[in-house]
Design an enzyme around this catalytic site. Structure first.
Site, PDB file in Angstrom:
ATOM      1  CB  ILE A  40      -0.955   0.004   1.225  1.00 48.99           C
ATOM      2  CG1 ILE A  40      -2.046  -1.049   1.042  1.00 48.99           C
ATOM      3  CG2 ILE A  40      -1.599   1.372   1.415  1.00 48.99           C
ATOM      4  CD1 ILE A  40      -2.944  -1.223   2.238  1.00 48.99           C
ATOM      5  CG  ASP A  65       1.259   5.768  -7.789  1.00 48.31           C
ATOM      6  OD1 ASP A  65       1.553   5.334  -8.914  1.00 48.31           O
ATOM      7  OD2 ASP A  65       2.084   6.224  -6.987  1.00 48.31           O
ATOM      8  CB  SER A  97      -7.260   6.844  -7.719  1.00 47.12           C
ATOM      9  OG  SER A  97      -6.375   7.251  -8.742  1.00 47.12           O
ATOM     10  NE  ARG A  98      -1.380   6.682  -2.085  1.00 45.67           N
ATOM     11  CZ  ARG A  98      -0.562   6.435  -1.061  1.00 45.67           C
ATOM     12  NH1 ARG A  98       0.366   7.300  -0.747  1.00 45.67           N
ATOM     13  NH2 ARG A  98      -0.678   5.325  -0.393  1.00 45.67           N
ATOM     14  CB  VAL A  99      -3.365   9.394 -10.436  1.00 39.28           C
ATOM     15  CG1 VAL A  99      -3.570  10.117 -11.749  1.00 39.28           C
ATOM     16  CG2 VAL A  99      -1.942   8.916 -10.288  1.00 39.28           C
TER      17      VAL A  99
END
Lengths: 511, 74
Positions: free
Chosen positions: A336, A340, A365-367
């Protein structure tokens, strides 16, 4: 007979090209001192490289992993019973390599690149080492293009971009592999090559997946790298790196690639088995101390490259299996922190019929938005909000008749949203289809729709849109935008369609 | 240094001496070789000494050719 003489002359030409003077000559060798449990200790093999591929007799291969003063410790990749004390080992001067290139597409291979399907030899002269340094910071670009999974719940709220690493994590039988397979199916005609790495799985499961991909016409742009549960621990260990190397070849050529690692939990277990047999000191949960590095160096190789480097991308979908939903376990927390974002799948949701069983609250979703088309961003913004408000109030759903109108509407809307996000397996949806459906539901046009009819509505309305508004649909798909005209069209279309689909409710709504 | 000379066919003393001399020059140390027979080499010989293996057999050449041909487009 014609064909025979043709291939014979081709063969003769190749034979003539072959330079025999380059063969033979000097190679380093060693002798096996000890052999057992797939590990051999070798005397000799001076100047052996770390991770060098070694050749034993009878086509057995091994990798050198323990470099000691007087001996070399190696792991055997196959044929463990054939090696005995006194056997000869030859060095190859090459760190483990795999064949790469377009010849791999449509094929099923083992982690050394040897074919497992019966489709003949793989003709390629390009090889890549399985271990490779990840691209530098300066060579990368921000992730800005969407990788469509075709699954509405994911593409709307937890979108994945090309070059991103998104973890799929959950208990067994929650649909993790299903999400990966659906994503691969959705890449048809999208110019994205796919690689599916199966680590420690049942051969029957892998066979089923290959069958599914082939039936859907997805196998022609996919390579399967398989190290089944009956393959040795070292084979399972190198499998993801082999898949990654094959993907890197395409990425550095400017192509977009999707790699699925199914799954990294079994990969860590295989590495643990190997390390313990190599007498390396066990750490937490008996895993070796470098189990984080095991996965970080694999996943760092996924990237979105800058235009200067060809603009290619490698998107990684690693899969981790948890026990009883424990995402705070060692391997889970490791992966984790590397990826991303994660798609968190829950058994409760799965058994309640919510499939894909994505827990939207815990999934990230870090994007995010930069990996979404403008159209999708527009409709999805309201979606997350509605769902989180619904979740807060959901516990009061059983008292719905005693609640105020506003809360009742909230609950009804949440139920319809949840129903809308359900999706059957092997039925990925195009982006414009998702946008249109989400537009309808987030503008509260389905509040009077009985829940059981929503699935039929989805199928029917999409068909309606493709028939009567085909140009607009294509426009949304091409430009990724939803302007006000399109929005009005969708609303009008929805009202028209609902008038036929739900005549009584439509009249009620108008009243 | 002691090593082995594995040949496909029997080796006469003169040939053995010449091979030993060649390797003595290569290593800068006196090299003596034990002779063994292995028909599987087909022709030629293999010398193993000092953890180094020198393969000058026909079997090795054919094996290399096979590997090469398999990488060529059919």
């Amino acid at each position: 007979m014609e064909l025979y003489s043709e291939s014979l002359s081709g063969l003769k030409a190749s034979v003539d090209k072959f330079d025999a003077s380059q063969t033979g000559g000097m190679r380093r060798y060693g002798t096996v001192l000890e052999s057992g449990d797939g590990i051999v200790t070798i005397d000799g093999l001076l100047d052996c490289k770390y991770g060098e591929l070694l050749e034993f007799e009878n086509g057995v291969n091994g990798i050198a992993f323990n470099m000691e003063e007087q001996a070399v410790g190696a792991v055997l990749l196959n044929g463990t019973s054939a090696i005995r004390e006194g056997s000869r080992v030859l060095g190859t001067d090459r760190v483990v390599e795999v064949p790469v290139g377009l010849a791999l597409l449509g094929r099923t291979v083992d982690p050394l690149g040897r074919p497992l399907d019966a489709k003949g030899t793989i003709h390629t002269d390009k090889f890549r080492p399985i271990e490779y340094e990840a691209s530098r910071i300066i060579d990368r670009d921000a992730v800005n293009e969407p990788l469509q999974t075709g699954l509405m719940a994911i593409d709307s709220m937890v979108p994945i971009g090309k070059g991103q690493r998104e973890l799929i994590i959950g208990d067994r039988q929650t649909g993790k592999s299903a999400i990966a397979v659906d994503t691969i199916l959705n890449q048809k005609d999208k110019d994205v090559l796919c690689i599916y790495v199966a680590i420690g799985q049942k051969a029957s499961s892998i066979a089923r997946i290959i069958n599914t991909l082939e039936k859907a016409g997805a196998l022609e742009y996919t390579t399967i790298v398989a190290a089944t549960a009956s393959d040795s621990a070292p084979m399972q260990y190198i499998a993801p790196y082999a898949g990654c190397a094959m993907a890197e070849e395409f990425m550095y050529q400017g192509r977009d690639v999707l790699v699925v690692y199914d799954d990294l939990s079994k990969h860590a277990v295989a590495y643990r088995a190997m390390s313990l047999l190599l007498k390396r000191p066990p750490g937490r949960e008996a895993y070796p101390g470098d189990v984080f590095y095991l996965h970080s160096r694999l996943l760092e190789r996924a990237a979105k490259l800058s235009q200067a480097k060809g603009g290619g991308s490698m998107t990684a979908l690693p899969i981790v299996e948890t026990q009883s939903g424990d995402i705070s376990s060692y391997i889970a927390t490791n992966v984790i922190s590397i990826t991303d974002g994660q798609l968190f799948l829950e058994s409760e949701l799965f058994y309640a019929g919510i499939r894909p069983a994505v827990n939207v609250g815990f999934s990230v979703s870090r994007v995010g938005g930069s990996a979404q088309s403008k159209a999708m961003r527009k409709v999805a913004g309201q979606l997350r909000l509605d769902l989180s408000q619904y979740r807060e109030m959901a516990v009061f759903a059983q008292f719905s008749s005693e609640l105020d109108k506003a809360t009742q509407t909230l609950l009804a809307q949440g139920e319809r949203l949840t129903e809308m996000l359900k999706q059957p397996q092997y039925a990925p949806m195009a982006m414009e289809e998702q946008v249109v459906l989400l537009y309808v539901v987030t503008h509260r046009l389905l509040l009077n729709m009985p829940l059981q009819k929503i699935a039929a509505f989805k199928a029917g309305f999409i068909e309606y849109m493709h028939t009567h508004y085909a140009d607009m649909m294509r426009g949304i798909a091409r430009t990724g935008r939803l302007d006000d005209d399109d929005a009005r069209c969708i609303e009008a279309a929805a009202r028209d369609f609902l008038a036929d689909f739900l005549p009584e409710e439509a009249k009620e709504a108008q009243a | 240094m002691e090593g082995k000379l594995i040949a496909a066919h029997p080796v006469d003393d003169e040939t053995l001496r010449r091979v030993e001399e060649r390797f003595t020059r290569y290593f800068g140390q006196s090299v003596t070789l034990q002779v063994e027979l292995d028909r599987a080499l087909m022709a030629g010989f293999v010398v193993t000494v000092n953890h180094l293996r020198f393969d000058y057999s026909v079997r090795a050449k054919l094996s290399a050719m096979k590997k090469y041909l398999l990488t060529q487009q059919s």
